[in-house]
Motif scaffolding. Sequence first.
Motif, PDB file in Angstrom:
ATOM      1  N   GLU A 105      -3.168  -3.033   3.894  1.00 23.28           N
ATOM      2  CA  GLU A 105      -4.006  -2.917   5.084  1.00 23.28           C
ATOM      3  C   GLU A 105      -4.279  -1.482   5.522  1.00 23.28           C
ATOM      4  O   GLU A 105      -5.169  -1.258   6.349  1.00 23.28           O
ATOM      5  CB  GLU A 105      -3.347  -3.631   6.269  1.00 23.28           C
ATOM      6  CG  GLU A 105      -3.139  -5.121   6.095  1.00 23.28           C
ATOM      7  CD  GLU A 105      -2.454  -5.727   7.301  1.00 23.28           C
ATOM      8  OE1 GLU A 105      -3.134  -6.430   8.060  1.00 23.28           O
ATOM      9  OE2 GLU A 105      -1.242  -5.484   7.502  1.00 23.28           O
ATOM     10  N   GLU A 106      -3.536  -0.518   4.983  1.00 21.35           N
ATOM     11  CA  GLU A 106      -3.567   0.824   5.555  1.00 21.35           C
ATOM     12  C   GLU A 106      -3.987   1.866   4.519  1.00 21.35           C
ATOM     13  O   GLU A 106      -4.813   1.609   3.659  1.00 21.35           O
ATOM     14  CB  GLU A 106      -2.170   1.162   6.126  1.00 21.35           C
ATOM     15  CG  GLU A 106      -1.717   0.190   7.195  1.00 21.35           C
ATOM     16  CD  GLU A 106      -0.370   0.552   7.782  1.00 21.35           C
ATOM     17  OE1 GLU A 106      -0.009  -0.045   8.800  1.00 21.35           O
ATOM     18  OE2 GLU A 106       0.335   1.432   7.231  1.00 21.35           O
ATOM     19  N   ILE A 127      -0.923   5.702   7.758  1.00 19.30           N
ATOM     20  CA  ILE A 127       0.339   5.033   7.424  1.00 19.30           C
ATOM     21  C   ILE A 127       1.052   4.756   8.738  1.00 19.30           C
ATOM     22  O   ILE A 127       1.241   5.671   9.544  1.00 19.30           O
ATOM     23  CB  ILE A 127       1.230   5.918   6.527  1.00 19.30           C
ATOM     24  CG1 ILE A 127       0.532   6.225   5.194  1.00 19.30           C
ATOM     25  CG2 ILE A 127       2.590   5.269   6.305  1.00 19.30           C
ATOM     26  CD1 ILE A 127       0.404   5.058   4.244  1.00 19.30           C
ATOM     27  N   THR A 128       1.430   3.513   8.972  1.00 23.25           N
ATOM     28  CA  THR A 128       2.133   3.178  10.215  1.00 23.25           C
ATOM     29  C   THR A 128       3.556   2.728   9.914  1.00 23.25           C
ATOM     30  O   THR A 128       3.858   2.262   8.811  1.00 23.25           O
ATOM     31  CB  THR A 128       1.418   2.055  10.988  1.00 23.25           C
ATOM     32  OG1 THR A 128       1.556   0.819  10.269  1.00 23.25           O
ATOM     33  CG2 THR A 128      -0.060   2.375  11.181  1.00 23.25           C
ATOM     34  N   ARG A 129       4.395   2.884  10.906  1.00 18.58           N
ATOM     35  CA  ARG A 129       5.768   2.398  10.756  1.00 18.58           C
ATOM     36  C   ARG A 129       5.822   0.878  10.582  1.00 18.58           C
ATOM     37  O   ARG A 129       6.483   0.386   9.665  1.00 18.58           O
ATOM     38  CB  ARG A 129       6.621   2.840  11.947  1.00 18.58           C
ATOM     39  CG  ARG A 129       8.068   2.436  11.800  1.00 18.58           C
ATOM     40  CD  ARG A 129       8.982   2.938  12.908  1.00 18.58           C
ATOM     41  NE  ARG A 129      10.349   2.548  12.592  1.00 18.58           N
ATOM     42  CZ  ARG A 129      11.178   3.255  11.850  1.00 18.58           C
ATOM     43  NH1 ARG A 129      10.779   4.410  11.344  1.00 18.58           N
ATOM     44  NH2 ARG A 129      12.395   2.832  11.580  1.00 18.58           N
ATOM     45  N   PRO A 130       5.113   0.087  11.411  1.00 17.30           N
ATOM     46  CA  PRO A 130       5.150  -1.368  11.207  1.00 17.30           C
ATOM     47  C   PRO A 130       4.627  -1.787   9.841  1.00 17.30           C
ATOM     48  O   PRO A 130       5.193  -2.661   9.181  1.00 17.30           O
ATOM     49  CB  PRO A 130       4.263  -1.900  12.338  1.00 17.30           C
ATOM     50  CG  PRO A 130       4.341  -0.874  13.396  1.00 17.30           C
ATOM     51  CD  PRO A 130       4.414   0.431  12.665  1.00 17.30           C
ATOM     52  N   GLY A 131       3.520  -1.157   9.375  1.00 18.75           N
ATOM     53  CA  GLY A 131       2.975  -1.508   8.072  1.00 18.75           C
ATOM     54  C   GLY A 131       3.933  -1.182   6.946  1.00 18.75           C
ATOM     55  O   GLY A 131       4.118  -1.974   6.011  1.00 18.75           O
ATOM     56  N   LEU A 162       4.482  13.653   6.274  1.00 16.51           N
ATOM     57  CA  LEU A 162       4.475  12.756   7.428  1.00 16.51           C
ATOM     58  C   LEU A 162       4.086  11.333   7.034  1.00 16.51           C
ATOM     59  O   LEU A 162       4.785  10.383   7.389  1.00 16.51           O
ATOM     60  CB  LEU A 162       3.513  13.281   8.499  1.00 16.51           C
ATOM     61  CG  LEU A 162       3.941  14.573   9.192  1.00 16.51           C
ATOM     62  CD1 LEU A 162       2.884  15.006  10.204  1.00 16.51           C
ATOM     63  CD2 LEU A 162       5.286  14.408   9.894  1.00 16.51           C
ATOM     64  N   THR A 163       2.978  11.163   6.312  1.00 10.78           N
ATOM     65  CA  THR A 163       2.519   9.822   5.969  1.00 10.78           C
ATOM     66  C   THR A 163       3.397   9.187   4.879  1.00 10.78           C
ATOM     67  O   THR A 163       4.110   8.218   5.129  1.00 10.78           O
ATOM     68  CB  THR A 163       1.047   9.859   5.520  1.00 10.78           C
ATOM     69  OG1 THR A 163       0.875  10.903   4.536  1.00 10.78           O
ATOM     70  CG2 THR A 163       0.143  10.147   6.709  1.00 10.78           C
ATOM     71  N   ASP A 164       3.365   9.759   3.684  1.00 13.52           N
ATOM     72  CA  ASP A 164       4.209   9.230   2.613  1.00 13.52           C
ATOM     73  C   ASP A 164       5.688   9.413   2.933  1.00 13.52           C
ATOM     74  O   ASP A 164       6.534   8.614   2.517  1.00 13.52           O
ATOM     75  CB  ASP A 164       3.871   9.916   1.290  1.00 13.52           C
ATOM     76  CG  ASP A 164       2.587   9.383   0.675  1.00 13.52           C
ATOM     77  OD1 ASP A 164       1.725   8.890   1.436  1.00 13.52           O
ATOM     78  OD2 ASP A 164       2.427   9.463  -0.558  1.00 13.52           O
ATOM     79  N   LYS A 169      10.945   7.000   3.954  1.00  7.62           N
ATOM     80  CA  LYS A 169      12.075   6.910   4.882  1.00  7.62           C
ATOM     81  C   LYS A 169      12.348   5.457   5.278  1.00  7.62           C
ATOM     82  O   LYS A 169      13.500   4.996   5.299  1.00  7.62           O
ATOM     83  CB  LYS A 169      11.794   7.754   6.121  1.00  7.62           C
ATOM     84  CG  LYS A 169      12.874   7.734   7.186  1.00  7.62           C
ATOM     85  CD  LYS A 169      12.520   8.702   8.311  1.00  7.62           C
ATOM     86  CE  LYS A 169      13.584   8.707   9.409  1.00  7.62           C
ATOM     87  NZ  LYS A 169      13.561   7.466  10.199  1.00  7.62           N
ATOM     88  N   ILE A 170      11.288   4.723   5.578  1.00  6.07           N
ATOM     89  CA  ILE A 170      11.458   3.331   5.995  1.00  6.07           C
ATOM     90  C   ILE A 170      11.932   2.479   4.828  1.00  6.07           C
ATOM     91  O   ILE A 170      12.757   1.577   4.992  1.00  6.07           O
ATOM     92  CB  ILE A 170      10.149   2.800   6.603  1.00  6.07           C
ATOM     93  CG1 ILE A 170       9.892   3.509   7.947  1.00  6.07           C
ATOM     94  CG2 ILE A 170      10.186   1.294   6.787  1.00  6.07           C
ATOM     95  CD1 ILE A 170       8.565   3.223   8.562  1.00  6.07           C
ATOM     96  N   PHE A 171      11.432   2.762   3.624  1.00  4.20           N
ATOM     97  CA  PHE A 171      11.929   2.056   2.436  1.00  4.20           C
ATOM     98  C   PHE A 171      13.447   2.198   2.324  1.00  4.20           C
ATOM     99  O   PHE A 171      14.161   1.217   2.074  1.00  4.20           O
ATOM    100  CB  PHE A 171      11.244   2.602   1.187  1.00  4.20           C
ATOM    101  CG  PHE A 171      11.856   2.127  -0.104  1.00  4.20           C
ATOM    102  CD1 PHE A 171      11.549   0.882  -0.609  1.00  4.20           C
ATOM    103  CD2 PHE A 171      12.753   2.928  -0.807  1.00  4.20           C
ATOM    104  CE1 PHE A 171      12.118   0.430  -1.804  1.00  4.20           C
ATOM    105  CE2 PHE A 171      13.327   2.497  -1.991  1.00  4.20           C
ATOM    106  CZ  PHE A 171      13.007   1.250  -2.494  1.00  4.20           C
TER     107      PHE A 171
END
Length: 462
Positions: A105-106, A127-131, A162-164, A169-171
């Motif tokens: 979606e992003e 790139i969003t944190r929720p996505g 920042l984006t990637d 980081k979330i992964f």
Amino acid sequence: MAATLAILDAAKAPLEITKVEIGEKVYLRGHPAGIEESTWNAIRQSKAFLKAPITTPQGGGFKSLNVTIRTTLGLYANVRPCASYAPFVATKHPGMDVVIVRENEEDLYTGIEYRQTPETYHALKIITRPGSEKISRYAFEYAKANNRKKVTCFTKDNILKLTDGTFHKIFEEIAKEYPEIANEHWIVDIGAAKLADTPEAFDVIVLPNLYGDILSDVAAQISGSVGMAGSANIGVHGAMFEAIHGSAPKRAGQNVANPSGLLMGAVLMMVHVGEPQIAELIHNAWLKTLEDGIHTYDIYKSPVSKQLVSTNEFAAAVIERLGQKPKILKSVRYGSPSKIQHPDFKPIKTDKKTVGVDVFIQSNETVEAIHSKIERLKGHDLQLTMIGNRGVKVWPNKMPETICLDSWRCRFMAAKKGSQISHSQIATLLKSMSEYQIDFTHTENLCTFDGIPGYTLSQDEQ
């Protein structure tokens, strides 16, 4: 599509088929979205839908219908299994069995682009944190549900910090919740090289949208043919299934295209809607057809290929083998649909402060002339700290070799470092620029979040 529907019908798939038209013909009838309202209603009322390759007219003014459907319906996870079928389909990687899980979606696929100046175009990478959290968790849930052993993340966070960087980081945060599944991260360029050379090193790969689109085609092609792989687009409220390859208008209507990609999409659909026995029946018949050397032109290669067939002839061969299983290739067995939890996300609270603003301006003057104009501005209380061009700081201390074009980024900060500034201060700055006939094209507020800069720093900025 006709060949795939014929196979589904022969397999007695308990489906109510509703045919709708989307794509180029609808665009050209005057519908700028490429899809009519009645079609949206039909799709939203279905449990799942099967989409043939469609064409978006080339040129300006037409947004990709694939992207529109995925984002409008919240189909956030794109799942693309890529396996080899050696020795019956030529490949250098007979042991390959990789699943690409692509955020859907992003990223740059939001298609938000601007022409800022005569020489400069901008595209927004979102790139969003929720996505990122949803797709990372889905990848681990998929691995868990399908007995996969490892999930690998590809990003370019050595450059796009920042984006990637957020995606990576979330992964890693999500990976800690699945200790039974191995995890790793690769920079996308060397990861792509490794995938092309040694795909057996990977199991499930999760990626942002653009990388996932490119590398799933690469993975499908090195497994044997990009025309062989199906694709699932999964959301909370619905699902779309398709071939991973795009449209080929020059091949349309010639009865030569390989229907395997769309057929494998249909197999994924049957599993999703709770008909694993039908999926198994069709998939094994398809494997037996490949094993018997009945091939379309794209995979036909002596000596393993025995008969060159058309689209319809290939479908007829699959129908003839319904109920049969391959003897050399591994037959498939589908159990109940995998129960994959769609993750929820909670808004996070941070201390956000606006500490500056980047103002992009258009000018064919030198950086010295631009700086002189800005220094003459009156009525604002922000401090110019940097002028950049295409990501390179050119004031102060421009290198003579640096090539500058007509779009300049001027960074203004609070006079006292780290102090918060207001929107009215930014508006006053822009008003002053307007009065001095400085052509600003867009702005980006510079914010900190819990004291951490939410913007990239220039070469020597602290």
